[in-house]
Scaffold this motif. Structure first.
Motif, PDB file in Angstrom:
ATOM      1  N   GLY A 127       5.959   5.154   2.403  1.00 62.80           N
ATOM      2  CA  GLY A 127       4.830   5.740   1.687  1.00 62.80           C
ATOM      3  C   GLY A 127       5.216   6.251   0.318  1.00 62.80           C
ATOM      4  N   GLN A 128       6.382   6.875   0.196  1.00 62.86           N
ATOM      5  CA  GLN A 128       6.850   7.363  -1.093  1.00 62.86           C
ATOM      6  C   GLN A 128       7.098   6.212  -2.067  1.00 62.86           C
ATOM      7  N   LEU A 129       7.687   5.151  -1.567  1.00 65.55           N
ATOM      8  CA  LEU A 129       7.935   3.988  -2.409  1.00 65.55           C
ATOM      9  C   LEU A 129       6.625   3.396  -2.913  1.00 65.55           C
ATOM     10  N   ALA A 130       5.682   3.202  -1.994  1.00 60.31           N
ATOM     11  CA  ALA A 130       4.402   2.620  -2.375  1.00 60.31           C
ATOM     12  C   ALA A 130       3.673   3.505  -3.379  1.00 60.31           C
ATOM     13  N   ALA A 131       3.716   4.820  -3.160  1.00 57.11           N
ATOM     14  CA  ALA A 131       3.040   5.744  -4.070  1.00 57.11           C
ATOM     15  C   ALA A 131       3.667   5.731  -5.458  1.00 57.11           C
ATOM     16  N   ALA A 132       4.962   5.431  -5.525  1.00 53.72           N
ATOM     17  CA  ALA A 132       5.661   5.384  -6.801  1.00 53.72           C
ATOM     18  C   ALA A 132       5.535   4.032  -7.499  1.00 53.72           C
ATOM     19  N   GLY A 133       4.793   3.121  -6.884  1.00 53.39           N
ATOM     20  CA  GLY A 133       4.597   1.813  -7.503  1.00 53.39           C
ATOM     21  C   GLY A 133       5.694   0.811  -7.218  1.00 53.39           C
ATOM     22  N   VAL A 134       6.573   1.139  -6.275  1.00 54.40           N
ATOM     23  CA  VAL A 134       7.655   0.223  -5.905  1.00 54.40           C
ATOM     24  C   VAL A 134       7.153  -0.723  -4.814  1.00 54.40           C
ATOM     25  N   PRO A 135       7.260  -2.042  -4.991  1.00 54.04           N
ATOM     26  CA  PRO A 135       6.844  -2.965  -3.935  1.00 54.04           C
ATOM     27  C   PRO A 135       7.577  -2.654  -2.633  1.00 54.04           C
ATOM     28  N   ALA A 136       6.816  -2.220  -1.639  1.00 51.32           N
ATOM     29  CA  ALA A 136       7.396  -1.769  -0.376  1.00 51.32           C
ATOM     30  C   ALA A 136       7.007  -2.724   0.739  1.00 51.32           C
ATOM     31  N   HIS A 137       7.975  -3.047   1.580  1.00 49.45           N
ATOM     32  CA  HIS A 137       7.797  -4.037   2.641  1.00 49.45           C
ATOM     33  C   HIS A 137       8.271  -3.427   3.950  1.00 49.45           C
ATOM     34  N   VAL A 138       7.483  -3.538   5.005  1.00 49.90           N
ATOM     35  CA  VAL A 138       7.921  -3.072   6.309  1.00 49.90           C
ATOM     36  C   VAL A 138       8.385  -4.268   7.134  1.00 49.90           C
ATOM     37  N   SER A 139       9.581  -4.155   7.656  1.00 45.62           N
ATOM     38  CA  SER A 139      10.150  -5.217   8.488  1.00 45.62           C
ATOM     39  C   SER A 139      10.294  -4.698   9.908  1.00 45.62           C
ATOM     40  N   ILE A 140       9.663  -5.360  10.857  1.00 43.13           N
ATOM     41  CA  ILE A 140       9.807  -4.993  12.266  1.00 43.13           C
ATOM     42  C   ILE A 140      10.972  -5.824  12.790  1.00 43.13           C
TER      43      ILE A 140
END
Length: 359
Positions: A221-234
């Protein structure tokens, strides 16, 4: 009765040396072993030991036909997170060390990594393409807090405008939000955080020194809020152990602004298979047989499928079920609509003396 855990706070329960290379192996033997703790007391606590090494190069290039990157950096060898399923464990066997406990307690750091990277990027023949970090061992494992090698590498990449992808299981990645947000503005970075389950107790058994699941989701969430492309890997999905969390992980990541996701089924190459089997017998003896039966049904009757392409494409009804569940959850949540598009055109080659080239 199931065997009792012999090592607390670590993923592996044993530390025998690999037999792949014909190395000698020693085992304690004798009836006294049953009463060792009663007579001698508990053994010394297992400590993490870090050795600094000085390699001549830091960027590894590959020609593998079934992975999406052709170069990577690993600032560390071994990983204190201790994930029992880690496919990188067998690499410790190349150094006469155990893929079990040695992999998570006898670590190697490369303090010269940033300098070596600069030297590679300065070569006339070097052509830029995204560098993958975290493909073998985690760039944000606990010892990064002391060495800051990953941060130094990012500083070089930002300076010369070189794209990077990061994969981690640590919330420590948010320490570098200042660099990552600046790189994101230039389309130079994408960060993937692996979330295996939402159960902190289970996570503590599977990956004992990685960040708790809630902290990883908060970091996304912090990454996404900062504009950093964030990816969740299961990753990995472990049948009958972690697969129940797939939809919930995606949902919680989406709530935090993450729009990109993937999943990887458990892989058990070389020494990882017996280590994982041992872990199952200690922690989940009631379903150990079921888990391995499903794994083998997905991997062509074996614990692991090493073949190019097929190793990344599990087969069978269970694989189809996981694949369908993932696809439907992403569709419902509106995920996987963002393509990774990092910029290589802004790369500025450094000169041999460390200064940026004017050309």
């Amino acid at each position: 009765m199931s065997p009792k855990p012999t090592v607390h706070g670590r993923g592996a329960q044993s530390g025998s040396v690999s037999r792949r290379f014909g190395l000698a192996e020693r085992h304690d033997d004798g009836d006294w072993l049953d009463a060792r703790e009663e007579i001698d007391g508990p053994g010394p606590k297992l400590r993490t030991i870090v050795t600094e090494e000085r390699p001549k190069t830091i960027v590894s290039f590959n020609q593998s036909p079934d992975i999406v990157f052709d170069r990577s950096i690993n600032a560390y060898r071994g990983c204190e997170h201790g994930c029992i399923y880690c496919f990188a464990r067998p690499t410790h066997a190349y150094h006469d060390l155990s893929p079990g406990l040695d992999f998570e307690t006898k670590l190697f750091a490369k303090p010269d990594a940033a300098r070596l990277l600069r030297e590679t990027l300065a070569k006339p023949s070097y052509k830029p393409a995204p560098i993958a970090m975290g493909t073998n061992t985690d760039p944000y494992q606990p010892i990064e807090g002391r060495y800051e090698i990953t941060r130094q590498i990012l500083e070089v990449c930002l300076e010369v405008r070189h794209p990077v992808t990061i994969t981690t299981k640590s919330a420590r990645v948010t320490r570098d939000l200042d660099l990552l947000s600046e790189m994101a503005k230039l389309r130079l970075v994408a960060v993937g955080i692996s979330v295996t389950s939402l159960d902190p107790r289970l996570s503590g058994l599977l990956e004992p020194r990685a960040s708790a699941p809630a902290k990883r989701l908060a970091a996304l969430g912090q990454l996404a809020a900062a504009g950093v492309p964030a990816h969740v890997s299961i990753a990995p999905v472990i049948p009958s152990i972690t697969d129940e969390f797939m939809e919930a992980i995606l949902s919680q990541a989406a709530e935090r602004g993450v729009t990109s996701a993937s999943w990887i089924l458990l892989r058990l190459p070389h020494e990882v298979a017996p280590l994982f089997r041992e872990w199952l017998e200690v922690h989940y003896p009631d379903r150990a047989g079921k888990v391995m039966h499903i794994v083998q049904s997905i991997r062509g009757g074996r614990d692991n499928d090493p073949g190019f392409f097929s190793r990344m494409k599990p087969q069978g009804v269970w694989a189809d079920l996981f694949r369908t569940r993932f696809r439907l959850a992403c569709k419902r949540l509106g995920m996987n609509r963002v393509a990774l598009d990092l910029d290589v055109g802004g790369f500025r080659k450094p000169s041999a003396n460390g200064q940026l080239s004017l050309l």
